[in-house]
Design an enzyme around this catalytic site. Sequence first.
Site, PDB file in Angstrom:
ATOM      1  N   ASP A  88       0.719  -1.142  -0.036  1.00  0.00           N
ATOM      2  CA  ASP A  88       0.128   0.078  -0.061  1.00  0.00           C
ATOM      3  C   ASP A  88       0.989   1.383   0.120  1.00  0.00           C
ATOM      4  O   ASP A  88       1.217   1.629   1.033  1.00  0.00           O
ATOM      5  CB  ASP A  88      -0.956   0.006   1.185  1.00  0.00           C
ATOM      6  CG  ASP A  88      -1.807   1.043   1.141  1.00  0.00           C
ATOM      7  OD1 ASP A  88      -2.014   1.897   0.163  1.00  0.00           O
ATOM      8  OD2 ASP A  88      -2.216   1.504   2.201  1.00  0.00           O
ATOM      9  N   ASP A 287      -1.763   4.879  -6.048  1.00  0.00           N
ATOM     10  CA  ASP A 287      -1.842   3.994  -4.800  1.00  0.00           C
ATOM     11  C   ASP A 287      -2.074   2.815  -5.024  1.00  0.00           C
ATOM     12  O   ASP A 287      -2.938   2.142  -5.384  1.00  0.00           O
ATOM     13  CB  ASP A 287      -3.164   4.643  -3.892  1.00  0.00           C
ATOM     14  CG  ASP A 287      -3.441   3.821  -2.770  1.00  0.00           C
ATOM     15  OD1 ASP A 287      -2.634   3.155  -2.445  1.00  0.00           O
ATOM     16  OD2 ASP A 287      -4.487   4.091  -2.085  1.00  0.00           O
TER      17      ASP A 287
END
Length: 425
Positions: A88, A287
Site C-alpha cells: 500500500d 496508490d
Amino acid sequence: MDANKSRKLSLMLVLFIQVLAATLPGCFLGASQQLPIKKPEVQTMASHGHGFGSSLYFPVTGNVYPDGYFAVSFSIGNPQKPFPLDIDTGSDLAWVQCDAPCTGCTGCTVPPDQLYKPAQGSFVLCEDPLCPVIQSLGETTCKGPYEQCHFHRSYADGSSVRGVLVRDNFYLGIINGTPFQPSLTFGCASDIQHGRHGPPPTTGLLGLGKTAANIFSQLRVENVIGHCYSAKGGGFMFIRNDPVSSSKVSWVPMSQNTLAKHYASGPADLLFGGAPTSIKGLHVIFDSGTTFTYFNSAVYEAILNLLSKDLNGKQIRQVQDPDLPVCWNDGKPFRVLSDVKSYFKPFTLGFTRTRNAQLQLTLENYLIISEHGNACLGILDGTKERMGNINVIGDISMLDKLVIYDKEGKQIGWSSANCSRIPKS
Ligand SMILES: *[C@@H]1O[C@H](CO)[C@@H](O)[C@H](O)[C@H]1NC(C)=O
C-alpha cells in the site's frame, strides 16, 4: 463471485481520514505497561557492509480481479513465520494482525495460527523516537515515556486499525551470502474495524508511504521503491539504494502541494483514443493499495460520456453485472480482454505541463472481464466512495508497468514492462 466479495475489491484505499479522539473504543493491551524493551538498534544496509548498491526484489502475489489486491510475503520474528502483506503506497505504516489480548475491541480477522505473536522484549515504548512520528497520523498519544506506544490508523473505506508498536526482525533475503534481517518497527494490530468493503484480505498491510514509519525508510537507504504488477497476476516489488537511471522511464515530479503526503502528481490532461478531451488539469495519487482507479464525480461522468458516445452504434450495450457498476456485453460472453479490442480505445494521462510524460491506459489498465463474461469499467466514482475530489490511480492502471516511487528525487516514474519476469538483483 457474489456482490459482497466484489465490494471488497477496493479495500485498502488509504487517505488518513481523521476521526475524533473522543470516539476511541478503548482497546488496550492487557499486558503490563512497563515491559522491558530492547534499545533501538538502527541497522542500515551500509552498516551491514553489504555495499548495497543495487536492488532487493520480492515476488508479489495477487491480481486486480477477482482477488483485488497484491501482496508480498515477509518472514518476521524468531522463529520466522511468513506474513502476506497488502502492498500500500497510499499509507505509511506496516502492521500485522497480532495475537495480543485486548478489551472492548473487535479483534482480528484471520485464524489464530496466522497471527503474529510478539515476544516480551519486542514492544516499543513511548520514549522511542519513532513513536511520536507514528502517533502523529493517528489518534493515540502517550502519557509517559515508559508506556507501550499505541498506534491508530484509519483508511478511506472507513476501516481502522489499532494496536501497539513492536520491533522485530524482517527477513529480507540474502545479500552477499548473508541473511539480511534488520530489526524494524511495525504495528501489532489487535483491533481491526471493518470498513465498507469487509475484512482485510491479508494478515497485514505494508504501508510504503512517505513518512519515517515506512519500514524501508527505517533502513536509511535512499528509499527508491517500486512495483511491477502483471495483468496475468503476480509480479514483483523492489527497493533500491540508488536512483533508477533508464531512458525508458517517464518521470513526473511529486506534488509538493496539499497532496504532498501522498505519492501524487499532476496536472494531467486526459486523452481518449489519442485525442484531447475536455478533462484537463487532473491531480492524481498513485496508490498500490487501491484496486481500481477513482476519479471525482465530474471527471467520472465525463469519462462515461466519452465511452458511451464512442460505443454508440456498435454491437455492444451496457448490461447489469453484480461485480461492478458499469459493464458491457455484445450478446455472447467475453473471455479475455482481446475479445473487446474492436470496441474500446485506450486512454492516456498526459502530464504535458510538467515533463511531457504520458501514462498510457490500455484496455487492461481500465477494463476487466468479469466472471459473468462482461467487460466492466475499472474506473469508479470516487466522490460516491466519499473520497472527495481526490483522483486515485489504482492497481488496475499500473498493470504491466514498472512504477517507481523516488522519494529522494521527488519524482514518480513508470515504463511498460514484463512484470512476470523478476530481474536479477
Ligand atoms: C514475460 O516473461 C515471461 C517469463 O520470462 C515469459 O514467459 C513471457 O513470454 C514474457 N511475455 C512477454 C509479452 O514478453
